[in-house]
Write an enzyme that holds these catalytic residues in place. Structure first.
Site, PDB file in Angstrom:
ATOM      1  N   SER A  17       0.811  -1.226   0.000  1.00 49.57           N
ATOM      2  CA  SER A  17       0.000   0.000   0.000  1.00 49.57           C
ATOM      3  C   SER A  17       0.844   1.276   0.000  1.00 49.57           C
ATOM      4  O   SER A  17       1.799   1.406   0.768  1.00 49.57           O
ATOM      5  CB  SER A  17      -0.918   0.013   1.224  1.00 49.57           C
ATOM      6  OG  SER A  17      -1.610   1.247   1.277  1.00 49.57           O
ATOM      7  N   LYS A  68     -13.851  -3.792   1.545  1.00 48.80           N
ATOM      8  CA  LYS A  68     -14.636  -2.572   1.298  1.00 48.80           C
ATOM      9  C   LYS A  68     -16.147  -2.786   1.443  1.00 48.80           C
ATOM     10  O   LYS A  68     -16.857  -1.902   1.904  1.00 48.80           O
ATOM     11  CB  LYS A  68     -14.323  -2.014  -0.092  1.00 48.80           C
ATOM     12  CG  LYS A  68     -12.938  -1.385  -0.186  1.00 48.80           C
ATOM     13  CD  LYS A  68     -12.730  -0.805  -1.560  1.00 48.80           C
ATOM     14  CE  LYS A  68     -11.416  -0.044  -1.641  1.00 48.80           C
ATOM     15  NZ  LYS A  68     -11.259   0.628  -2.924  1.00 48.80           N
ATOM     16  N   ASN A  89     -14.313   2.974   1.695  1.00 46.21           N
ATOM     17  CA  ASN A  89     -12.851   2.932   1.853  1.00 46.21           C
ATOM     18  C   ASN A  89     -12.392   3.819   3.005  1.00 46.21           C
ATOM     19  O   ASN A  89     -11.203   3.915   3.274  1.00 46.21           O
ATOM     20  CB  ASN A  89     -12.145   3.340   0.549  1.00 46.21           C
ATOM     21  CG  ASN A  89     -12.333   4.803   0.237  1.00 46.21           C
ATOM     22  OD1 ASN A  89     -13.189   5.476   0.809  1.00 46.21           O
ATOM     23  ND2 ASN A  89     -11.544   5.309  -0.681  1.00 46.21           N
ATOM     24  N   ASP A 104     -13.486   6.860  -3.505  1.00 47.93           N
ATOM     25  CA  ASP A 104     -12.857   6.489  -4.786  1.00 47.93           C
ATOM     26  C   ASP A 104     -13.457   7.253  -5.977  1.00 47.93           C
ATOM     27  O   ASP A 104     -12.724   7.764  -6.827  1.00 47.93           O
ATOM     28  CB  ASP A 104     -13.018   4.981  -5.040  1.00 47.93           C
ATOM     29  CG  ASP A 104     -12.033   4.153  -4.226  1.00 47.93           C
ATOM     30  OD1 ASP A 104     -10.967   4.682  -3.864  1.00 47.93           O
ATOM     31  OD2 ASP A 104     -12.330   2.975  -3.956  1.00 47.93           O
ATOM     32  N   GLY A 128     -14.736  -3.458 -17.063  1.00 46.43           N
ATOM     33  CA  GLY A 128     -14.678  -4.102 -15.748  1.00 46.43           C
ATOM     34  C   GLY A 128     -15.954  -3.890 -14.961  1.00 46.43           C
ATOM     35  O   GLY A 128     -16.693  -2.912 -15.198  1.00 46.43           O
ATOM     36  N   ARG A 153     -15.385  -9.012 -18.904  1.00 43.95           N
ATOM     37  CA  ARG A 153     -15.081 -10.387 -19.303  1.00 43.95           C
ATOM     38  C   ARG A 153     -16.249 -11.315 -18.941  1.00 43.95           C
ATOM     39  O   ARG A 153     -16.705 -12.093 -19.756  1.00 43.95           O
ATOM     40  CB  ARG A 153     -13.795 -10.817 -18.581  1.00 43.95           C
ATOM     41  CG  ARG A 153     -13.264 -12.143 -18.955  1.00 43.95           C
ATOM     42  CD  ARG A 153     -11.953 -12.387 -18.255  1.00 43.95           C
ATOM     43  NE  ARG A 153     -12.076 -12.315 -16.791  1.00 43.95           N
ATOM     44  CZ  ARG A 153     -11.072 -12.489 -15.957  1.00 43.95           C
ATOM     45  NH1 ARG A 153      -9.865 -12.729 -16.406  1.00 43.95           N
ATOM     46  NH2 ARG A 153     -11.259 -12.407 -14.647  1.00 43.95           N
TER      47      ARG A 153
HETATM   48  P1  NDP Z   1     -11.951  -6.620  -8.623  1.00 39.12           P
HETATM   49  O1  NDP Z   1     -11.191  -7.878  -8.372  1.00 39.12           O
HETATM   50  O2  NDP Z   1     -13.132  -6.313  -7.785  1.00 39.12           O
HETATM   51  O3  NDP Z   1     -12.467  -6.642 -10.168  1.00 39.12           O
HETATM   52  C1  NDP Z   1     -11.580  -6.987 -11.187  1.00 39.12           C
HETATM   53  C2  NDP Z   1     -12.233  -6.743 -12.545  1.00 39.12           C
HETATM   54  O4  NDP Z   1     -11.233  -6.942 -13.538  1.00 39.12           O
HETATM   55  C3  NDP Z   1     -13.378  -7.707 -12.876  1.00 39.12           C
HETATM   56  O5  NDP Z   1     -14.327  -7.018 -13.638  1.00 39.12           O
HETATM   57  C4  NDP Z   1     -12.666  -8.776 -13.719  1.00 39.12           C
HETATM   58  O6  NDP Z   1     -13.500  -9.425 -14.633  1.00 39.12           O
HETATM   59  C5  NDP Z   1     -11.688  -7.913 -14.473  1.00 39.12           C
HETATM   60  N1  NDP Z   1     -10.502  -8.630 -14.970  1.00 39.12           N
HETATM   61  C6  NDP Z   1      -9.511  -9.190 -14.236  1.00 39.12           C
HETATM   62  N2  NDP Z   1      -8.577  -9.712 -15.038  1.00 39.12           N
HETATM   63  C7  NDP Z   1      -8.986  -9.465 -16.321  1.00 39.12           C
HETATM   64  C8  NDP Z   1      -8.443  -9.751 -17.591  1.00 39.12           C
HETATM   65  N3  NDP Z   1      -7.283 -10.402 -17.726  1.00 39.12           N
HETATM   66  N4  NDP Z   1      -9.130  -9.359 -18.700  1.00 39.12           N
HETATM   67  C9  NDP Z   1     -10.293  -8.704 -18.560  1.00 39.12           C
HETATM   68  N5  NDP Z   1     -10.862  -8.403 -17.390  1.00 39.12           N
HETATM   69  C10 NDP Z   1     -10.216  -8.786 -16.271  1.00 39.12           C
HETATM   70  O7  NDP Z   1     -10.874  -5.448  -8.582  1.00 39.12           O
HETATM   71  P2  NDP Z   1     -11.136  -3.881  -8.342  1.00 39.12           P
HETATM   72  O8  NDP Z   1     -12.262  -3.441  -9.205  1.00 39.12           O
HETATM   73  O9  NDP Z   1     -11.226  -3.573  -6.897  1.00 39.12           O
HETATM   74  O10 NDP Z   1      -9.766  -3.240  -8.849  1.00 39.12           O
HETATM   75  C11 NDP Z   1      -9.430  -3.210 -10.227  1.00 39.12           C
HETATM   76  C12 NDP Z   1      -8.156  -2.417 -10.452  1.00 39.12           C
HETATM   77  O11 NDP Z   1      -8.364  -1.068 -10.104  1.00 39.12           O
HETATM   78  C13 NDP Z   1      -6.970  -2.915  -9.615  1.00 39.12           C
HETATM   79  O12 NDP Z   1      -5.857  -3.008 -10.473  1.00 39.12           O
HETATM   80  C14 NDP Z   1      -6.763  -1.840  -8.571  1.00 39.12           C
HETATM   81  O13 NDP Z   1      -5.400  -1.667  -8.241  1.00 39.12           O
HETATM   82  C15 NDP Z   1      -7.277  -0.612  -9.309  1.00 39.12           C
HETATM   83  N6  NDP Z   1      -7.803   0.389  -8.365  1.00 39.12           N
HETATM   84  C16 NDP Z   1      -7.224   1.637  -8.380  1.00 39.12           C
HETATM   85  C17 NDP Z   1      -7.673   2.636  -7.527  1.00 39.12           C
HETATM   86  C18 NDP Z   1      -7.023   3.978  -7.568  1.00 39.12           C
HETATM   87  O14 NDP Z   1      -7.218   4.771  -6.626  1.00 39.12           O
HETATM   88  N7  NDP Z   1      -6.304   4.319  -8.631  1.00 39.12           N
HETATM   89  C19 NDP Z   1      -8.781   2.392  -6.580  1.00 39.12           C
HETATM   90  C20 NDP Z   1      -9.344   1.058  -6.668  1.00 39.12           C
HETATM   91  C21 NDP Z   1      -8.853   0.101  -7.529  1.00 39.12           C
HETATM   92  P3  NDP Z   1     -14.413 -10.698 -14.206  1.00 39.12           P
HETATM   93  O15 NDP Z   1     -15.648 -10.117 -13.606  1.00 39.12           O
HETATM   94  O16 NDP Z   1     -14.637 -11.403 -15.476  1.00 39.12           O
HETATM   95  O17 NDP Z   1     -13.605 -11.482 -13.224  1.00 39.12           O
END
Ligand code: NDP
Length: 272
Positions: A17, A68, A89, A104, A128, A153
């Site tokens: 973090s 969360k 958060n 967020d 996503g 996906r």
């Molecule tokens: P989650 O695990 O809740 O969701 C992940 C999402 O990504 C799902 O929709 C999943 O699809 C999709 N996914 C994962 N791998 C792939 C792939 N190879 N191809 C296509 N789709 C894919 O994660 P979060 O939503 O909490 O976080 C997502 C990203 O956002 C992280 O990298 C995190 O670091 C970043 N983030 C950044 C923040 C910031 O302040 N900048 C704040 C919060 C998050 P499926 O439903 O099919 O599994």
């Protein structure tokens, strides 16, 4: 002597973090004394840990994956945003009650504003449907985009997410990642974890347009794979999510201390 303001981020995993670093920079710039720890907390220990930390005099907590949703459910009072997205958060205590907010979405909007990106009347693609997509959707909708197309996906999750915001259904559509878009998006937001996981992401082959703004919620020292892909496809304006991370942290900091930290010069120091 003024008391140290005790703060922490809880989650699992947590050692990566950047929040302790960001909040310490905020505190130094405002001349206030804080401690900010990163504490490993598993979902089964969530309630007990939060109660115990507040009992020990912590002023506020940030909550990250996978806690969360639990944080939003557990709080006695949720902000409108936290209620809408079912996620939190930021926690703090007022009297005997625990309050929850989700910063967020507003963090993302503030970063867009810093980058002069307007959402009003824009055609937006949201890639996503996980926790972060859910957390940012209320803030995106508040800015009155023309339309938000959700592509995921697992299409069932995209449909469930759209359904959660059914009052705005006329402005939200779900589309397949494997079909052509047949329109030019103005803004493409990648909320998948593909960049962070260093995995390939399947995209409609007509998604890239040089005048569209591409934003990856993921962030890293070097350009993320999604940002690299956008640049190599001719997109002129792209960004990773480090600005959002800083802006959402600033909003939490303000909730706990009533002081608004400056966020402009932090990006350069964050990975050093
Ligand atoms: P989650 O695990 O809740 O969701 C992940 C999402 O990504 C799902 O929709 C999943 O699809 C999709 N996914 C994962 N791998 C792939 C792939 N190879 N191809 C296509 N789709 C894919 O994660 P979060 O939503 O909490 O976080 C997502 C990203 O956002 C992280 O990298 C995190 O670091 C970043 N983030 C950044 C923040 C910031 O302040 N900048 C704040 C919060 C998050 P499926 O439903 O099919 O599994």
């Amino acid at each position: 002597m003024e008391e140290v303001i005790k703060l922490a981020v809880i989650g699992s995993p947590i050692s990566h973090s950047l929040s302790p670093k960001i909040h310490k920079i905020f505190a130094e710039s405002l001349g206030i004394d804080i401690s900010y720890e990163a504490l490993h907390v598993e979902p089964v220990d969530f309630k007990e840990s939060v109660r115990s930390l507040f009992q020990k005099g912590y002023t506020g907590l940030n909550v990250t994956l996978p806690l969360k949703l639990l944080a939003s459910e557990f709080a006695d009072n949720q902000s409108e945003e936290s209620r809408l997205c079912g996620s939190a958060n930021t926690l703090w205590k007022q009297g005997s009650a625990i309050y929850a907010d989700s910063t967020d979405g507003r963090g993302l909007i503030n970063d867009f504003q810093k980058q002069n990106v307007e959402l009003k009347d824009k055609d937006v693609i949201l890639l996503g449907s996980g926790g972060s997509a859910r957390a940012i959707l209320p803030s995106l909708l508040k800015k009155n985009p023309k339309r938000i197309s959700i592509l995921n996906r697992s299409e069932d999750k995209a449909l469930a997410l759209a359904d959660k915001f059914s009052q705005s259904q006329q402005r939200i559509q779900v589309r397949s990642l494997t079909e052509k878009l047949n329109f030019k998006p103005d803004i493409v937001i990648n909320s998948t974890s593909a960049s962070t996981l260093k995995q390939d992401i399947l995209l409609p082959d007509d998604i890239f347009h040089e005048e569209a703004f591409f934003y990856d919620l993921s962030y890293s020292k070097d350009p993320t794979p999604f940002v690299e892909m956008a640049i190599s496809s001719g997109v002129r304006k792209c960004s990773d999510g480090i600005g959002m991370l800083i802006e959402q942290a600033a909003l939490s900091f303000e909730i706990w201390t009533s002081m608004k930290p400056k966020t402009d010069s932090i990006k350069q120091n964050i990975f050093s």
